[in-house]
Design a protein around this motif. Structure first.
Motif, PDB file in Angstrom:
ATOM      1  N   ALA A  73       0.899  -1.158  -0.183  1.00  0.00           N
ATOM      2  CA  ALA A  73      -0.077  -0.002  -0.193  1.00  0.00           C
ATOM      3  C   ALA A  73       0.954   1.319  -0.022  1.00  0.00           C
ATOM      4  CB  ALA A  73      -0.959   0.064   1.233  1.00  0.00           C
ATOM      5  N   LEU A  74       1.844   1.210   0.590  1.00  0.00           N
ATOM      6  CA  LEU A  74       2.808   2.335   0.767  1.00  0.00           C
ATOM      7  C   LEU A  74       3.365   2.622  -0.652  1.00  0.00           C
ATOM      8  CD1 LEU A  74       4.422   4.533   2.442  1.00  0.00           C
ATOM      9  CD2 LEU A  74       6.093   2.711   2.928  1.00  0.00           C
ATOM     10  N   ILE A  75       3.864   1.514  -1.285  1.00  0.00           N
ATOM     11  CA  ILE A  75       4.316   1.558  -2.467  1.00  0.00           C
ATOM     12  C   ILE A  75       3.271   2.130  -3.687  1.00  0.00           C
ATOM     13  CG2 ILE A  75       5.271   0.372  -4.567  1.00  0.00           C
ATOM     14  CD1 ILE A  75       6.512  -1.754  -2.585  1.00  0.00           C
ATOM     15  N   VAL A  76       2.130   1.636  -3.522  1.00  0.00           N
ATOM     16  CA  VAL A  76       1.168   2.405  -4.480  1.00  0.00           C
ATOM     17  C   VAL A  76       1.033   3.741  -4.211  1.00  0.00           C
ATOM     18  CG1 VAL A  76      -1.429   2.353  -4.738  1.00  0.00           C
ATOM     19  CG2 VAL A  76      -0.093   0.147  -4.759  1.00  0.00           C
ATOM     20  N   VAL A  79       4.007   5.947  -5.540  1.00  0.00           N
ATOM     21  CA  VAL A  79       3.917   6.166  -7.040  1.00  0.00           C
ATOM     22  C   VAL A  79       2.839   7.087  -7.481  1.00  0.00           C
ATOM     23  CG1 VAL A  79       3.162   4.783  -8.904  1.00  0.00           C
ATOM     24  CG2 VAL A  79       4.791   3.834  -7.331  1.00  0.00           C
ATOM     25  N   LEU A  80       1.650   6.859  -6.769  1.00  0.00           N
ATOM     26  CA  LEU A  80       0.440   7.762  -7.100  1.00  0.00           C
ATOM     27  C   LEU A  80       0.734   9.412  -6.455  1.00  0.00           C
ATOM     28  CD1 LEU A  80      -2.693   5.484  -6.577  1.00  0.00           C
ATOM     29  CD2 LEU A  80      -1.660   6.340  -8.869  1.00  0.00           C
ATOM     30  N   GLY A  81       1.418   9.526  -5.424  1.00  0.00           N
ATOM     31  CA  GLY A  81       1.543  10.577  -4.649  1.00  0.00           C
ATOM     32  C   GLY A  81       2.897  11.329  -4.838  1.00  0.00           C
ATOM     33  N   VAL A  82       3.826  10.685  -5.562  1.00  0.00           N
ATOM     34  CA  VAL A  82       5.163  11.201  -5.401  1.00  0.00           C
ATOM     35  C   VAL A  82       5.659  11.017  -7.029  1.00  0.00           C
ATOM     36  CG1 VAL A  82       7.522  11.447  -4.815  1.00  0.00           C
ATOM     37  CG2 VAL A  82       5.506  11.113  -3.051  1.00  0.00           C
ATOM     38  N   ALA A  83       5.891   9.834  -7.391  1.00  0.00           N
ATOM     39  CA  ALA A  83       6.522   9.501  -8.698  1.00  0.00           C
ATOM     40  C   ALA A  83       5.767   9.870  -9.970  1.00  0.00           C
ATOM     41  CB  ALA A  83       6.774   7.938  -8.711  1.00  0.00           C
ATOM     42  N   VAL A  84       4.367  10.205  -9.968  1.00  0.00           N
ATOM     43  CA  VAL A  84       3.700  10.732 -11.260  1.00  0.00           C
ATOM     44  C   VAL A  84       4.040  12.108 -11.403  1.00  0.00           C
ATOM     45  CG1 VAL A  84       1.402  10.963 -11.941  1.00  0.00           C
ATOM     46  CG2 VAL A  84       2.002   8.989 -11.031  1.00  0.00           C
ATOM     47  N   TYR A  85       4.177  12.994 -10.617  1.00  0.00           N
ATOM     48  CA  TYR A  85       4.343  14.503 -10.658  1.00  0.00           C
ATOM     49  C   TYR A  85       5.653  14.835 -11.269  1.00  0.00           C
ATOM     50  CZ  TYR A  85       0.178  14.747  -7.899  1.00  0.00           C
ATOM     51  OH  TYR A  85      -1.135  14.536  -7.313  1.00  0.00           O
ATOM     52  N   PRO A  86       6.781  14.152 -11.127  1.00  0.00           N
ATOM     53  CA  PRO A  86       7.600  14.679 -12.005  1.00  0.00           C
ATOM     54  C   PRO A  86       7.566  14.647 -13.531  1.00  0.00           C
ATOM     55  CG  PRO A  86       8.606  13.601 -10.197  1.00  0.00           C
ATOM     56  CD  PRO A  86       7.083  13.373 -10.067  1.00  0.00           C
ATOM     57  N   ALA A  87       6.985  13.121 -13.919  1.00  0.00           N
ATOM     58  CA  ALA A  87       6.407  13.122 -15.360  1.00  0.00           C
ATOM     59  C   ALA A  87       5.401  14.030 -15.853  1.00  0.00           C
ATOM     60  CB  ALA A  87       5.877  11.611 -15.431  1.00  0.00           C
TER      61      ALA A  87
END
Length: 113
Positions: A73-76, A79-87
């Motif tokens: 759940a932390l990984i999800v 990804v949704l809360g942090v990793a998407v925004y740089p893209a």
């Protein structure tokens, strides 16, 4: 007045542009070209978003159940809360820079005409 169209200063032939109409005609063509380029750019940016971020739901549903692995759940959320925004920021910045360049090029072309 000459209504026959032969001789004198009658009507211009269809498809020709008189000298006093060239400026608006060039500006109209430049504007149409700009709209086409901006549309292509927008569709390309949208396509990049779809290709890069579209598969995320499939990838995240393939993750193990949070009841089985509490850390998933932390990984999800990471990804949704942090990793998407740089893209999103990179694609957005690229789009804005290209759109401004298209507008500047069109303005320069219109000034020269």
């Amino acid at each position: 007045m000459n209504h026959g169209g032969h001789g004198g200063q009658g009507h211009a032939r269809p498809g020709t542009v008189r000298a006093d109409e060239e400026g608006p005609a060039v500006a109209s063509l430049a504007l149409r070209a700009l709209i086409r380029r901006q549309l292509r750019l927008g569709l390309l940016a949208f396509g990049l978003l779809v290709v890069l971020l579209g598969p995320l739901p499939l990838v995240l549903t393939a993750r193990p159940d949070t009841g089985v692995r509490p850390g998933s759940a932390l990984i999800v959320w990471a990804v949704l809360g942090v990793a998407v925004y740089p893209a999103l920021v990179v694609i957005g910045r690229w789009y804005v820079v290209r759109a401004e360049r298209n507008e500047r090029d069109t303005a320069d072309l219109a000034e020269r005409a």
